[in-house]
Design an enzyme around this catalytic site. Structure first.
Site, PDB file in Angstrom:
ATOM      1  N   MET A  75      -0.086   1.016   5.156  1.00  0.00           N
ATOM      2  CA  MET A  75      -0.856   1.274   6.360  1.00  0.00           C
ATOM      3  C   MET A  75      -1.995   0.268   6.480  1.00  0.00           C
ATOM      4  O   MET A  75      -2.604  -0.117   5.481  1.00  0.00           O
ATOM      5  CB  MET A  75      -1.411   2.701   6.320  1.00  0.00           C
ATOM      6  CG  MET A  75      -2.292   3.073   7.508  1.00  0.00           C
ATOM      7  SD  MET A  75      -1.426   3.000   9.076  1.00  0.00           S
ATOM      8  CE  MET A  75      -0.570   4.586   9.070  1.00  0.00           C
ATOM      9  N   ASP A 125      -4.580  -4.966   5.779  1.00  0.00           N
ATOM     10  CA  ASP A 125      -5.085  -5.706   4.626  1.00  0.00           C
ATOM     11  C   ASP A 125      -4.098  -6.798   4.220  1.00  0.00           C
ATOM     12  O   ASP A 125      -2.926  -6.528   3.969  1.00  0.00           O
ATOM     13  CB  ASP A 125      -5.320  -4.748   3.451  1.00  0.00           C
ATOM     14  CG  ASP A 125      -5.978  -5.439   2.269  1.00  0.00           C
ATOM     15  OD1 ASP A 125      -6.828  -6.327   2.505  1.00  0.00           O
ATOM     16  OD2 ASP A 125      -5.652  -5.085   1.118  1.00  0.00           O
ATOM     17  N   HIS A 170      -2.548  -1.060  -3.455  1.00  0.00           N
ATOM     18  CA  HIS A 170      -3.712  -0.182  -3.300  1.00  0.00           C
ATOM     19  C   HIS A 170      -3.549   1.036  -4.195  1.00  0.00           C
ATOM     20  O   HIS A 170      -2.655   1.854  -3.993  1.00  0.00           O
ATOM     21  CB  HIS A 170      -3.854   0.267  -1.839  1.00  0.00           C
ATOM     22  CG  HIS A 170      -4.143  -0.847  -0.897  1.00  0.00           C
ATOM     23  ND1 HIS A 170      -3.932  -0.752   0.464  1.00  0.00           N
ATOM     24  CD2 HIS A 170      -4.648  -2.103  -1.098  1.00  0.00           C
ATOM     25  CE1 HIS A 170      -4.284  -1.885   1.045  1.00  0.00           C
ATOM     26  NE2 HIS A 170      -4.720  -2.719   0.119  1.00  0.00           N
ATOM     27  N   SER A 202       0.853  -1.188   0.000  1.00  0.00           N
ATOM     28  CA  SER A 202       0.000   0.000   0.000  1.00  0.00           C
ATOM     29  C   SER A 202       0.890   1.240   0.000  1.00  0.00           C
ATOM     30  O   SER A 202       1.718   1.387  -0.892  1.00  0.00           O
ATOM     31  CB  SER A 202      -0.966  -0.032   1.190  1.00  0.00           C
ATOM     32  OG  SER A 202      -1.891   1.036   1.112  1.00  0.00           O
ATOM     33  N   THR A 203       0.773   2.103   1.001  1.00  0.00           N
ATOM     34  CA  THR A 203       1.529   3.356   1.014  1.00  0.00           C
ATOM     35  C   THR A 203       3.027   3.096   0.908  1.00  0.00           C
ATOM     36  O   THR A 203       3.594   2.343   1.695  1.00  0.00           O
ATOM     37  CB  THR A 203       1.241   4.136   2.305  1.00  0.00           C
ATOM     38  OG1 THR A 203      -0.162   4.223   2.495  1.00  0.00           O
ATOM     39  CG2 THR A 203       1.833   5.538   2.229  1.00  0.00           C
TER      40      THR A 203
END
Length: 365
Positions: free
Chosen positions: A296, A299, A203, A177-178
């Site tokens: 973050m 997931d 993401h 993600s991030t």
């Protein structure tokens, strides 16, 4: 009560500056301490006010947002959330911004700006909160298109011939993600041309994964593309979940195939790492390798444990090299990690393990 997150908004649109300031100031834990309509004004404001986070428009007068970001990350690294546009050029420039060190981005709509930004308010403030705690590093002086920390390509040179027959049985699954766009690049540029098929969930909203895949495809020995529903997962290829869809893998005879559909969000994400990893546990089992990179939230953590329970071998990025240690921390907490490694060591460790499996196969033959 802890100190509020102090934000400077940099955008040439007075409307956007006003809307973002209002959205930020509605939050109990943050405040907009200034706005600037171009980077030169922003530079002085940053020096004077020392913000925790800045939001930065991509296209502005006097100095392009990307040029400004590059200088900022070399001279005074700080958390930056880019405000991008939902266009093909906007996507390409956003990928460049992430390479330069921006923590994340928000894609603003081209029409209905006021209502569109207000609809995105939760996403905007969530990304600012993540940026405020992100580990930001000084931009390297090297050419940013070269693989970070890959030692000039020594790893790939050593593994030009790796797997052969075994590569059709194995599958590598990556979740991020991030900060993940650069972390994924770091892993993929080190993978040899005959590596097993690689499936990836990062993401990302619709409209940006095409540019992301194209950028990676130009840097890697393997072929990198967006996943297409029903296509076979081939060795030497990496498949990225298209933004705004769910992506998982299935079996068709002896082959793995991609399934891309309009399933509901899982863990608030679409695409979701949980969806991909859960399918890998079911269809690949001990033939799968899991990799959890920076991001973050949680997931994919539970599904990565399912992969491990089904026999997969899993790598998790360590805290020191993560932009945000949320998803890796959760994977470790779920007991899903076989090895926790710095980002630059994940691909070499995986390659060494695959080589060992190849050697054992040859001895049996």
């Amino acid at each position: 009560m802890s100190r509020k997150i102090r934000v400077i908004v940099v955008d040439d649109s007075a409307l956007v500056r006003s809307l973002l300031s209002e959205i930020i100031n509605r939050q109990r834990d943050m405040e907009c301490i200034g706005t600037a309509n171009d980077p030169l004004i922003a530079r002085e404001m940053i020096r004077e006010l020392n913000p925790d986070v800045i939001t930065l428009d991509v296209e502005m007068p006097r100095m392009d947002g990307i040029d400004f970001l590059g200088r900022l990350m070399r001279l005074r690294p700080m958390p930056v959330v880019m405000i991008s546009t939902l266009t093909e050029r906007g996507a390409e420039v956003t990928m460049k911004a992430l390479e330069l060190g921006a923590v994340d981005f928000v894609a603003k709509p081209r029409v209905g700006l006021a209502s569109g930004l207000n609809d995105l308010a939760t996403q905007i403030v969530d990304k600012i909160r993540v940026a405020a705690v992100a580990q930001v590093r000084r931009a390297p002086s090297r050419d940013i298109s070269s693989p970070a920390g890959s030692g000039g390509g020594a790893t790939t040179a050593q593994v030009s011939a790796l797997l052969g027959r075994l590569s059709t049985e194995k599958m590598i699954c990556i979740g991020a993600s991030t900060g993940g766009t650069e972390a994924i690049k770091e892993v993929l540029v080190q993978m040899p041309a005959d590596s097993p098929g690689i499936v990836i969930t990062q993401h990302m909203p619709p409209g940006f994964t095409t540019s992301f895949a194209a950028r990676l495809n130009g840097l890697c020995q393997i072929t990198v593309k967006e996943a297409v529903n029903g296509e076979r997962i081939l060795p030497g290829h990496a498949y990225i979940a298209p933004g705004g869809t769910q992506f998982h893998v299935a079996r068709s005879g002896a082959n793995y195939v991609a399934v891309v559909d309009d399933g509901p969000p899982v863990n608030r994400h679409k695409p979701s790492v949980e969806v991909l990893f859960k399918s890998a546990a079911a269809v690949a089992g001990r033939n799968a390798f899991g990799i959890m990179l920076t991001g973050m939230g949680n997931d994919g953590a539970a599904a990565m444990r399912e992969m491990k329970d089904a026999g997969s071998y899993n790598y998790v990025q360590d805290e020191a090299t993560c932009i945000v240690f949320g998803m890796p921390r959760e994977a470790i907490a779920h007991g899903a990690a076989d090895e926790v490694l710095p980002l630059g060591q994940i691909a070499p460790a995986l390659i060494t393990r695959l080589r060992g499996a190849t050697d054992r196969l040859h001895h049996r033959i």
